[in-house]
Scaffold this motif. Sequence first.
Motif: not given
Length: 163
Positions: A86-99, A138-149
């Motif tokens: 579920d953490r992975y699924r939640f992260g993918r949902l956030l990734f879609t929003q941020f993308e 915010a915590k997810w963003w800090v961990a995932s931010r390198s995937n973005f422009d």
Amino acid sequence: MNWDAIGAIAELLAAVGFIVSLIYLAKQISMTNENVAHNTTALFNQGEHASLNGVVAMNLSIVESRSVAKLMLQGYSDHGSLDAVDRYRFGRLLFTQFESHQTFFLQNSRNVGGTDQWATWEYYARVFDDLLKVPSVAKWWVASRSNFDSGFIAYIDNKLPAK
């Protein structure tokens, strides 16, 4: 008429032909630039539509699936209680929003699109201001931010609440 006069007329006609060729070339370059600008705008608009479709699809999945809605709410409020899947699924949902938000950000920063796009951008900017206040996001963003422009990273980092 002597050969000097004929030569002078020929040089004059060559100069006129050269000037006409330059004018034609300038018009062709101008038309090419207009076509490139139009095609670039069309491509960005296609990206916007794809992003909107992604947001719509995600929102529909939340509306149509109780488990997805529950996952989003639990991810926002009690992220630590989610299991690894579920953490992975939640992260993918956030990734879609941020993308999707990144696409709007890039279009806005490049001044692509019409005035109707600005209303869409302003709406998503307000949504993201609220979303970034959620600690798990915010915590997810800090961990995932390198995937973005890099420009988008700076934009989001400036919006994060101060610790």
